[in-house]
Design a protein around this motif. Structure first.
Motif, PDB file in Angstrom:
ATOM      1  N   SER A 159     -10.853 -10.608  -9.426  1.00  0.00           N
ATOM      2  CA  SER A 159     -10.093  -9.351  -9.364  1.00  0.00           C
ATOM      3  C   SER A 159      -8.598  -9.615  -9.440  1.00  0.00           C
ATOM      4  CB  SER A 159     -10.432  -8.587  -8.077  1.00  0.00           C
ATOM      5  OG  SER A 159      -9.990  -9.296  -6.927  1.00  0.00           O
ATOM      6  N   CYS A 184       0.843  -1.206   0.000  1.00  0.00           N
ATOM      7  CA  CYS A 184       0.000   0.000   0.000  1.00  0.00           C
ATOM      8  C   CYS A 184       0.876   1.253   0.000  1.00  0.00           C
ATOM      9  CB  CYS A 184      -0.925   0.003   1.212  1.00  0.00           C
ATOM     10  SG  CYS A 184      -2.271  -1.188   1.110  1.00  0.00           S
ATOM     11  N   TRP A 212      -1.066  -2.957  -5.826  1.00  0.00           N
ATOM     12  CA  TRP A 212      -2.423  -3.173  -5.326  1.00  0.00           C
ATOM     13  C   TRP A 212      -2.749  -4.666  -5.294  1.00  0.00           C
ATOM     14  CZ3 TRP A 212      -6.238   1.114  -7.143  1.00  0.00           C
ATOM     15  CH2 TRP A 212      -7.262   1.254  -6.214  1.00  0.00           C
ATOM     16  N   LEU A 229     -12.234  -4.216   0.931  1.00  0.00           N
ATOM     17  CA  LEU A 229     -13.513  -4.467   0.269  1.00  0.00           C
ATOM     18  C   LEU A 229     -13.456  -5.750  -0.556  1.00  0.00           C
ATOM     19  CD1 LEU A 229     -16.364  -3.411  -0.405  1.00  0.00           C
ATOM     20  CD2 LEU A 229     -15.348  -2.197  -2.346  1.00  0.00           C
ATOM     21  N   LEU A 230     -12.375  -5.936  -1.319  1.00  0.00           N
ATOM     22  CA  LEU A 230     -12.252  -7.134  -2.145  1.00  0.00           C
ATOM     23  C   LEU A 230     -12.140  -8.394  -1.293  1.00  0.00           C
ATOM     24  CD1 LEU A 230      -9.802  -5.844  -4.908  1.00  0.00           C
ATOM     25  CD2 LEU A 230     -12.232  -6.384  -5.187  1.00  0.00           C
ATOM     26  N   ASN A 235      -3.476  -7.121  -2.113  1.00  0.00           N
ATOM     27  CA  ASN A 235      -4.713  -7.886  -2.100  1.00  0.00           C
ATOM     28  C   ASN A 235      -4.447  -9.355  -1.772  1.00  0.00           C
ATOM     29  OD1 ASN A 235      -7.524  -8.110  -2.483  1.00  0.00           O
ATOM     30  ND2 ASN A 235      -7.263  -8.754  -4.595  1.00  0.00           N
ATOM     31  N   ILE A 270      -7.141   4.920   0.623  1.00  0.00           N
ATOM     32  CA  ILE A 270      -7.900   4.414  -0.533  1.00  0.00           C
ATOM     33  C   ILE A 270      -7.465   2.995  -0.883  1.00  0.00           C
ATOM     34  CG2 ILE A 270      -8.302   4.708  -3.010  1.00  0.00           C
ATOM     35  CD1 ILE A 270      -8.102   7.740  -2.533  1.00  0.00           C
ATOM     36  N   VAL A 294      -9.846  -0.432  -0.641  1.00  0.00           N
ATOM     37  CA  VAL A 294     -10.217  -1.306  -1.757  1.00  0.00           C
ATOM     38  C   VAL A 294      -9.789  -2.746  -1.482  1.00  0.00           C
ATOM     39  CG1 VAL A 294      -9.852  -1.772  -4.206  1.00  0.00           C
ATOM     40  CG2 VAL A 294     -10.148   0.576  -3.431  1.00  0.00           C
TER      41      VAL A 294
END
Length: 522
Positions: A150, A109, A315, A138-139, A319, A131, A135
């Motif tokens: 994703s 991040c 990102w 959320l994923l 994730n 931000i 995200v």
């Protein structure tokens, strides 16, 4: 948990999960300190080391890829170590990995927020970090198939970006850029293939390679783990994990070795832009050797495109590491090594307590907002590389015990996935990684720095403290290894073999060339 990960998801996660900012950006520091030859050779060596790591993990997980009732997470390293070596060692390995995953979420991040500054500095870095973390959270709170989709998209962008970089590097090598300057191996001649950052002659070249291997570790760690960690949530686990494992290493060798060679070809290790970016601690495309080389060639638009790919890469890796954090905490809770709250899974099959914990701790990324606290975060990040190496070593020990138990129970013929040159390759990589763990702080001894020395070696006593501390708590001093005749390699085997037979019977073989290509790819 839900079996929501398709074959295409796992194939792309297999290669994309291992490709992060360590390759796109991290190669700059290695190139500067070790020279193009040191960078290339170190990446080639690490690629040969990761091959037996992937094979050992895949053999164990394909044999027992998690029980059908999900009481065990088949791909969790802590579960494998607990089952085949020792519960206390499994406890230490599990928390070692949780720490590593969470720190890497924050690191990615931070890298992503630094990438955005390539375009604008008007927005505070803390806003971008918020931000990106938002995200990722959320994923990871959605059903696993959405995470898989994703991640497959992110990983596709990474692969296309690397292929594009390799193609452009070849063009620049032969002088096909706008300035028609044929690079060839110019920078290998001047300023030279080696940096000799610690000594001259053969000793200097050797130190360049050793330092390169240590630095390359950050780009390689946690790649194989991400592949096998998906086994419990993968459709047709045995087949898909085996396919991913077989192709993972060859794709990884190609992307990492060729990319590291390209980096040393298109930019000099003493390039003023590169040196200035490293001295100022810039992240993102501003310090990427690929972008600097392309800018030097006079190509205007491509650096922005690559920067977008680097952003998506950071990102994507964050994730994946958040996914790994939640599943590792779930595994620890199932084994009784973490609070029971981490066993909670919602109706979408998401271990939400683990995601919440990972989110809170990943807020360490905000340390990078201030220059005074950024050094603290860098210290945390440096420790994570050795944590990954320790996990590989323990996975190797687990494989050796697993192999002994398989032969003891006469089950070798029932192994669905067998790899060559075993167990010798596993002995090789365990010894090799052990040596790297011991010498990884040698630079701090040559040019004494107590901060670097502590960062290099504090993980080792911390890991031993977790291991011995659990031994003391459980009072199991009399047994450091589970005897071979007591290692469980049969529970769940019949159910998994029956499930595999049913899936094989339903599988439709490829009927034409297009279907054969798709079957090979996915």
């Amino acid at each position: 948990l839900k079996k929501g990960l398709k074959s295409s998801h796992i194939q792309l996660i297999a290669i994309g999960g291992c490709i992060g900012t360590g390759l796109f950006v991290g190669t700059s520091a290695t190139l500067n300190k070790c020279g193009p030859a040191g960078l290339f050779i170190s990446y080639c060596i690490m690629s040969t080391v990761i091959y037996p790591v992937m094979n050992a993990l895949a053999e164990m997980v394909c044999f027992l890829p998690g029980l059908p009732n999900n009481d065990e997470t088949g791909g969790s390293i802590s579960t494998l170590v607990t089952r085949y070596v020792d519960p206390s060692l499994g406890f230490a390995v599990g928390w070692n990995y949780v720490y590593c995953y969470i720190i890497l979420v924050a690191a990615e991040c931070t890298a992503a927020s630094g990438v955005v500054t390539y375009w604008t500095t008007a927005v505070p870095k803390a806003v971008w970090i918020t931000i990106f973390i938002g995200v990722i959270v959320l994923l990871n709170f959605t059903a696993v198939e959405f995470y898989g989709t994703s991640e497959a998209i992110f990983c596709s962008l990474k692969v296309l970006c690397i292929l594009g970089i390799i193609l452009v590097s070849i063009v620049l090598f032969f002088g096909g850029g706008p300035n028609h300057d044929r690079l060839g191996f110019r920078y290998w001649d001047h300023p030279g293939a080696w940096a000799y950052h610690l000594a001259k002659g053969n000793s200097g070249r050797f130190s360049d390679i050793v330092t390169g291997i240590i630095r390359a570790g950050f780009a390689f760690i946690l790649g194989p783990e991400l592949v096998v960690l998906t086994s419990t949530e993968a459709q047709d686990s045995r087949r898909n994990i085996e396919k991913a494992a077989r192709r993972f290493i060859w794709r990884l060798i190609f992307f990492y070795c060729v990319s590291s060679l390209c980096a040393g070809v298109i930019v000099s290790r003493t390039d003023p832009v590169l040196v200035n970016a490293l001295n100022q601690g810039k992240a993102g495309a501003g310090s990427s050797p690929f972008v600097i080389g392309i800018q030097n060639a006079g190509i205007k638009v491509l650096p922005h495109i690559i920067n977008v790919c680097i952003l998506s890469s950071a990102w994507s890796s964050g994730n994946s590491f958040m996914y790994a954090t939640s599943r590792s905490l779930l595994s620890l809770a199932q084994d009784g090594y973490a609070p029971k709250v981490f066993k909670r899974v919602n109706r979408f099959g998401v271990p939400y307590a683990g995601v919440a914990c990972g989110t809170i701790v990943s807020c360490l990324a905000y340390l990078n907002v201030s220059s005074s606290t950024a050094d603290v975060f860098n210290w945390f990040s440096n420790i994570s590389t050795i944590s990954g190496f320790l996990g590989w070593m323990c996975a190797g020990v687990a494989y050796l015990r697993f192999r002994k138990a398989v032969f003891y129970n006469d089950l070798y013929s029932r192994l669905p996935f067998k790899t060559p040159f075993q167990p010798y390759l596993t002995y090789f990589y365990v010894i090799f990684i052990g040596l790297i763990c011991l010498v990884n702080g040698y630079e701090s001894l040559v040019h004494w720095s107590y901060k670097d020395f502590i960062a290099a070696y504090i993980t080792l006593p911390a890991f031993v403290a977790l291991w011995v501390g659990h031994k003391a708590y459980t009072r199991t001093w009399s047994q450091w290894f589970i005897p071979v005749h007591q290692i469980d390699v049969t529970t769940g085997l019949r159910e998994i073999e029956e499930e595999t037979k049913e899936l094989d019977a339903k599988r439709i073989p490829p009927r034409n060339l297009w279907e054969k290509i798709l079957n090979w790819l996915f």
